[in-house]
Design a protein around this motif. Structure first.
Motif, PDB file in Angstrom:
ATOM      1  N   LYS A 195       0.819  -1.215   0.000  1.00 31.00           N
ATOM      2  CA  LYS A 195       0.000   0.000   0.000  1.00 31.00           C
ATOM      3  C   LYS A 195       0.850   1.261   0.000  1.00 31.00           C
ATOM      4  N   GLN A 196       2.107   1.167   0.445  1.00 33.13           N
ATOM      5  CA  GLN A 196       2.982   2.336   0.493  1.00 33.13           C
ATOM      6  C   GLN A 196       3.577   2.675  -0.870  1.00 33.13           C
ATOM      7  N   LEU A 197       3.445   1.750  -1.820  1.00 36.32           N
ATOM      8  CA  LEU A 197       3.979   2.017  -3.157  1.00 36.32           C
ATOM      9  C   LEU A 197       3.052   2.986  -3.891  1.00 36.32           C
ATOM     10  N   ASN A 198       3.611   4.093  -4.363  1.00 33.37           N
ATOM     11  CA  ASN A 198       2.771   5.104  -4.998  1.00 33.37           C
ATOM     12  C   ASN A 198       2.442   4.735  -6.450  1.00 33.37           C
ATOM     13  N   GLU A 199       1.549   5.489  -7.058  1.00 33.87           N
ATOM     14  CA  GLU A 199       1.062   5.155  -8.390  1.00 33.87           C
ATOM     15  C   GLU A 199       2.156   5.222  -9.440  1.00 33.87           C
ATOM     16  N   ASN A 200       3.039   6.203  -9.330  1.00 35.61           N
ATOM     17  CA  ASN A 200       4.141   6.297 -10.295  1.00 35.61           C
ATOM     18  C   ASN A 200       5.004   5.042 -10.249  1.00 35.61           C
ATOM     19  N   PHE A 201       5.248   4.565  -9.026  1.00 37.63           N
ATOM     20  CA  PHE A 201       6.060   3.365  -8.860  1.00 37.63           C
ATOM     21  C   PHE A 201       5.345   2.163  -9.471  1.00 37.63           C
ATOM     22  N   ILE A 202       4.060   2.020  -9.179  1.00 34.42           N
ATOM     23  CA  ILE A 202       3.275   0.905  -9.716  1.00 34.42           C
ATOM     24  C   ILE A 202       3.277   0.938 -11.240  1.00 34.42           C
ATOM     25  N   ASN A 203       3.178   2.114 -11.814  1.00 33.65           N
ATOM     26  CA  ASN A 203       3.152   2.242 -13.270  1.00 33.65           C
ATOM     27  C   ASN A 203       4.507   1.968 -13.909  1.00 33.65           C
ATOM     28  N   SER A 204       5.558   1.956 -13.091  1.00 32.69           N
ATOM     29  CA  SER A 204       6.888   1.648 -13.608  1.00 32.69           C
ATOM     30  C   SER A 204       7.164   0.145 -13.635  1.00 32.69           C
ATOM     31  N   LEU A 205       6.288  -0.641 -13.002  1.00 31.96           N
ATOM     32  CA  LEU A 205       6.478  -2.090 -12.936  1.00 31.96           C
ATOM     33  C   LEU A 205       6.118  -2.756 -14.259  1.00 31.96           C
ATOM     34  N   SER A 206       6.710  -3.918 -14.502  1.00 29.91           N
ATOM     35  CA  SER A 206       6.332  -4.694 -15.682  1.00 29.91           C
ATOM     36  C   SER A 206       4.952  -5.292 -15.443  1.00 29.91           C
ATOM     37  N   ILE A 207       4.279  -5.690 -16.510  1.00 28.63           N
ATOM     38  CA  ILE A 207       2.950  -6.273 -16.350  1.00 28.63           C
ATOM     39  C   ILE A 207       3.038  -7.616 -15.630  1.00 28.63           C
ATOM     40  N   LEU A 231      -7.826  -5.593   1.571  1.00 29.28           N
ATOM     41  CA  LEU A 231      -7.265  -5.113   0.307  1.00 29.28           C
ATOM     42  C   LEU A 231      -8.068  -5.641  -0.872  1.00 29.28           C
ATOM     43  N   LEU A 232      -8.431  -6.911  -0.836  1.00 28.49           N
ATOM     44  CA  LEU A 232      -9.200  -7.504  -1.932  1.00 28.49           C
ATOM     45  C   LEU A 232     -10.584  -6.859  -2.045  1.00 28.49           C
ATOM     46  N   GLU A 233     -11.191  -6.558  -0.907  1.00 28.60           N
ATOM     47  CA  GLU A 233     -12.511  -5.922  -0.916  1.00 28.60           C
ATOM     48  C   GLU A 233     -12.461  -4.517  -1.524  1.00 28.60           C
ATOM     49  N   ASN A 234     -11.327  -3.866  -1.364  1.00 24.56           N
ATOM     50  CA  ASN A 234     -11.197  -2.478  -1.827  1.00 24.56           C
ATOM     51  C   ASN A 234     -10.186  -2.344  -2.963  1.00 24.56           C
ATOM     52  N   ILE A 235     -10.085  -3.367  -3.759  1.00 27.79           N
ATOM     53  CA  ILE A 235      -9.048  -3.411  -4.792  1.00 27.79           C
ATOM     54  C   ILE A 235      -9.373  -2.553  -6.014  1.00 27.79           C
ATOM     55  N   TYR A 236     -10.641  -2.191  -6.184  1.00 28.70           N
ATOM     56  CA  TYR A 236     -11.091  -1.575  -7.432  1.00 28.70           C
ATOM     57  C   TYR A 236     -10.478  -0.213  -7.736  1.00 28.70           C
ATOM     58  N   ASP A 237     -10.010   0.496  -6.722  1.00 29.67           N
ATOM     59  CA  ASP A 237      -9.415   1.812  -6.982  1.00 29.67           C
ATOM     60  C   ASP A 237      -7.891   1.780  -6.932  1.00 29.67           C
ATOM     61  N   LYS A 238      -7.332   0.579  -6.851  1.00 28.24           N
ATOM     62  CA  LYS A 238      -5.876   0.448  -6.747  1.00 28.24           C
ATOM     63  C   LYS A 238      -5.245   0.472  -8.139  1.00 28.24           C
ATOM     64  N   PRO A 239      -4.089   1.154  -8.286  1.00 25.31           N
ATOM     65  CA  PRO A 239      -3.459   1.266  -9.614  1.00 25.31           C
ATOM     66  C   PRO A 239      -3.046  -0.076 -10.209  1.00 25.31           C
ATOM     67  N   PHE A 240      -2.670  -1.056  -9.364  1.00 26.68           N
ATOM     68  CA  PHE A 240      -2.274  -2.356  -9.929  1.00 26.68           C
ATOM     69  C   PHE A 240      -3.495  -3.108 -10.469  1.00 26.68           C
ATOM     70  N   TYR A 241      -4.663  -2.896  -9.860  1.00 24.20           N
ATOM     71  CA  TYR A 241      -5.898  -3.509 -10.379  1.00 24.20           C
ATOM     72  C   TYR A 241      -6.263  -2.890 -11.729  1.00 24.20           C
ATOM     73  N   ARG A 242      -6.166  -1.565 -11.818  1.00 24.05           N
ATOM     74  CA  ARG A 242      -6.502  -0.885 -13.073  1.00 24.05           C
ATOM     75  C   ARG A 242      -5.584  -1.346 -14.201  1.00 24.05           C
ATOM     76  N   ARG A 243      -4.290  -1.532 -13.878  1.00 23.35           N
ATOM     77  CA  ARG A 243      -3.358  -1.990 -14.910  1.00 23.35           C
ATOM     78  C   ARG A 243      -3.689  -3.413 -15.350  1.00 23.35           C
ATOM     79  N   TYR A 244      -4.084  -4.251 -14.402  1.00 25.34           N
ATOM     80  CA  TYR A 244      -4.440  -5.629 -14.752  1.00 25.34           C
ATOM     81  C   TYR A 244      -5.653  -5.628 -15.688  1.00 25.34           C
ATOM     82  N   ILE A 245      -6.644  -4.830 -15.357  1.00 20.43           N
ATOM     83  CA  ILE A 245      -7.857  -4.737 -16.168  1.00 20.43           C
ATOM     84  C   ILE A 245      -7.545  -4.224 -17.575  1.00 20.43           C
TER      85      ILE A 245
END
Length: 322
Positions: A195-207, A231-245
């Protein structure tokens, strides 16, 4: 310098004597660099006249760089001075490479916020030579590879500047592995770290890193970690979920299913996963059923085939249109 004074007059006087003394100033200044009792005064002197650096020998400049360490760890008002010194043409000499690296990467994963901030400034603005910048990043990568805990949350910006796939993967794989653990004393702290990883960091990860995060959350939810469930219940607004979708769900295939099966997911978890994906990616359930049926027909693995069969039956029963 041993005389008591409530002002810095003697330091200022001494600093500006460097131009007059010139060739002899280096020998006069050296005892202050060798005695830790005078390191604070040395910083005052240098701050009063940064051009002193041009009168010092290579060895004394190296001593000065070592003195900088405690002043870099915590902001004591000398950040701009240190940046100015590192930009001096004399410091571009390769003779100082290892000393600059030791200074900036001191304590590696336990770097303070101030040290990390200076690291980011120096590397992003190319304060040092290009060769030194390259070596600073390489040295950092080498020493924090496979590490997962960092004192400063600013490490994320350092990772982005290093832009190294192995560096990202080593961290994410470690976090993902711990999230998927059934032991809540292991999974809960890992979730908090994620949860401490910010959106920029998440977007820098490989798929692939993103996929591992999603599957580890699914696996961890089968255990006893309360944080994983939240976390699973509230996953819908997380940047890693959006990238997966956006990136994985549209191209979900047999290889991705095989990867999921390595996480030992049960049929209920698969059903929840498919329903979750279908909410955001239309017809994902149809695609998943087709791929699962192909897997069952081609594999003799009893456990996985049973899990997928149960999942298919439940999905068909809950949606007759399928």
């Amino acid at each position: 310098m041993n005389e008591t004074s409530f002002t810095n007059n003697k330091e200022y006087f001494f600093a500006n004597m460097s131009n007059t003394l010139n060739n002899t100033f280096d020998k006069i200044f050296q005892p202050l660099l060798l005695d830790s009792n005078f390191h604070s005064k040395s910083m005052i002197i240098l701050d009063a006249n940064p051009n002193i650096i041009n009168t010092l020998s290579i060895e004394n400049i190296k001593r000065l760089l070592h003195i900088f360490i405690p002043f870099i760890e915590q902001d004591q008002g000398y950040n701009e001075l240190i940046l100015q010194i590192l930009q001096n043409d004399r410091l571009s000499d390769s003779a100082f490479n290892s000393n600059i690296i030791d200074l900036l990467n001191y304590n590696y994963e336990q770097m303070t916020d101030n040290q990390t901030e200076l690291w980011i400034t120096i590397v992003s603005k190319k304060i040092c030579s290009q060769q030194q910048i390259t070596q600073i990043k390489s040295d950092y990568i080498e020493h924090v590879l496979d590490k997962s805990n960092f004192a400063s949350q600013k490490f994320q910006e350092v990772f982005e500047l290093c832009n190294n796939e192995f560096l990202y993967s080593s961290l994410i794989n470690d976090i993902s592995e711990r999230i998927s653990d059934y032991d809540y004393t292991i999974s809960n702290p890992a979730v908090l770290q994620l949860k401490q990883l910010n959106e920029n960091f998440i977007n820098s990860l490989s798929i692939n890193n993103i996929n591992n995060i999603i599957y580890s959350i699914l696996a961890g939810n089968q255990g006893y970690g309360r944080e994983v469930g939240f976390l699973l219940e509230n996953i819908y607004d997380k940047p890693f979920y959006r990238r997966y979708i956006e990136e994985t769900a549209p191209t979900f295939n047999t290889n991705e299913l095989n990867k999921m099966l390595t996480y030992n997911l049960n049929d209920n978890t698969f059903i929840n996963f498919v329903n979750m994906m279908t909410k955001a990616s239309e017809d994902f359930n149809i695609k998943f059923i087709k791929i699962s049926e192909e897997y069952i027909s081609k594999n003799s693995d009893v456990y996985n085939s049973t899990v997928l069969t149960n999942c298919i039956n439940e999905l068909n029963n809950s949606n007759p249109k399928l």
